[in-house]
Design a protein around this motif. Structure first.
Motif, PDB file in Angstrom:
ATOM      1  N   HIS A 166       1.203  10.563   2.882  1.00 36.26           N
ATOM      2  CA  HIS A 166       1.285  10.059   4.425  1.00 36.26           C
ATOM      3  C   HIS A 166      -0.529  10.078   5.033  1.00 36.26           C
ATOM      4  CE1 HIS A 166       5.351   8.951   4.796  1.00 36.26           C
ATOM      5  NE2 HIS A 166       5.517  10.248   4.488  1.00 36.26           N
ATOM      6  N   ARG A 167      -0.934  11.149   4.561  1.00 31.51           N
ATOM      7  CA  ARG A 167      -2.573  11.477   5.072  1.00 31.51           C
ATOM      8  C   ARG A 167      -3.458  10.349   4.524  1.00 31.51           C
ATOM      9  NH1 ARG A 167      -2.090  16.563   4.569  1.00 31.51           N
ATOM     10  NH2 ARG A 167      -3.035  16.620   2.679  1.00 31.51           N
ATOM     11  N   ILE A 168      -3.119  10.029   3.216  1.00 33.55           N
ATOM     12  CA  ILE A 168      -4.022   9.138   2.496  1.00 33.55           C
ATOM     13  C   ILE A 168      -3.734   7.724   3.191  1.00 33.55           C
ATOM     14  CG2 ILE A 168      -4.364   8.039   0.099  1.00 33.55           C
ATOM     15  CD1 ILE A 168      -3.769  10.844  -1.103  1.00 33.55           C
ATOM     16  N   SER A 194      -5.422   7.336   6.382  1.00 32.95           N
ATOM     17  CA  SER A 194      -7.070   7.323   6.080  1.00 32.95           C
ATOM     18  C   SER A 194      -7.319   5.744   5.884  1.00 32.95           C
ATOM     19  CB  SER A 194      -7.344   8.417   5.112  1.00 32.95           C
ATOM     20  OG  SER A 194      -7.200   8.049   3.910  1.00 32.95           O
ATOM     21  N   LEU A 195      -6.365   4.893   5.037  1.00 29.67           N
ATOM     22  CA  LEU A 195      -6.789   4.034   4.629  1.00 29.67           C
ATOM     23  C   LEU A 195      -6.830   2.808   5.755  1.00 29.67           C
ATOM     24  CD1 LEU A 195      -4.720   3.522   1.307  1.00 29.67           C
ATOM     25  CD2 LEU A 195      -7.229   4.112   1.586  1.00 29.67           C
ATOM     26  N   ASP A 196      -6.046   2.940   6.821  1.00 26.61           N
ATOM     27  CA  ASP A 196      -6.098   2.019   7.935  1.00 26.61           C
ATOM     28  C   ASP A 196      -7.410   2.045   8.719  1.00 26.61           C
ATOM     29  OD1 ASP A 196      -3.415   2.078   7.404  1.00 26.61           O
ATOM     30  OD2 ASP A 196      -2.706   3.248   8.961  1.00 26.61           O
ATOM     31  N   SER A 198       0.915  -1.287   0.172  1.00 26.36           N
ATOM     32  CA  SER A 198       0.048  -0.290  -0.056  1.00 26.36           C
ATOM     33  C   SER A 198       0.684   1.181   0.012  1.00 26.36           C
ATOM     34  CB  SER A 198      -0.888   0.027   1.118  1.00 26.36           C
ATOM     35  OG  SER A 198      -1.978  -1.147   1.034  1.00 26.36           O
ATOM     36  N   HIS A 199       2.023   1.238   0.820  1.00 29.61           N
ATOM     37  CA  HIS A 199       2.686   2.437   0.972  1.00 29.61           C
ATOM     38  C   HIS A 199       3.487   2.570  -0.553  1.00 29.61           C
ATOM     39  CE1 HIS A 199       5.633   5.168   2.632  1.00 29.61           C
ATOM     40  NE2 HIS A 199       6.493   4.543   1.762  1.00 29.61           N
ATOM     41  N   VAL A 200       3.973   1.663  -1.206  1.00 25.70           N
ATOM     42  CA  VAL A 200       4.662   1.857  -2.367  1.00 25.70           C
ATOM     43  C   VAL A 200       3.742   2.063  -3.481  1.00 25.70           C
ATOM     44  CG1 VAL A 200       5.808   0.743  -4.271  1.00 25.70           C
ATOM     45  CG2 VAL A 200       6.542   0.221  -1.951  1.00 25.70           C
TER      46      VAL A 200
END
Length: 132
Positions: A125-127, A130-132, A106-108
């Motif tokens: 980073h904010r996005i 928000s996915l967590d 997800s990060h990549v």
């Protein structure tokens, strides 16, 4: 004996697609034009162009014209692509030991889509948060 095989390119692609599916609908729609390609490593010419000596140092790459540079009068002729490099991702995942494969992919993925959308590091980073 346990059957422990490394995640395949299809597994990595499924994780990346699941990440995009968790984005807000307006972002999913805009992301729909981007194609995700999973390869084991970046090609030598890409590594040479980026002056990267070790293929394990590149886990993802965006190829295309960012949306912030697109215009109606000058549309891009190149389809936007996000490359995810399976082996560098798996090596980082194993070496870190503090994130799940889903979190790392997800990060990549978000980082590479960030290049397409023109997002800042803070927005990325904010996005991700928000996915967590």
């Amino acid at each position: 004996m346990l059957d422990q095989t490394a995640p395949t390119a299809e597994d990595i692609l499924a994780l990346a697609e699941a990440c995009i599916a968790r984005l807000p609908q307006h972002m999913q729609t805009a992301a729909g034009a981007v194609r995700i390609i999973v390869e084991d490593y970046a090609e030598d010419e890409i590594l040479d162009e980026m002056k990267i000596r070790d293929a394990l140092e590149l886990s993802g790459l965006y190829s295309g014209v960012p949306l912030i540079h697109e215009s109606v009068t000058h549309p891009s002729m190149q389809s936007p692509l996000v490359y995810l490099f399976r082996l560098p991702i798996l090596f980082e995942w194993a070496a870190r030991g503090d994130v799940t494969l889903e979190e790392l992919v997800s990060h990549v993925t978000i980082h590479e889509y960030g290049h397409h959308f023109g997002w800042s590091d803070e927005e990325m980073h904010r996005i991700l948060d928000s996915l967590d």
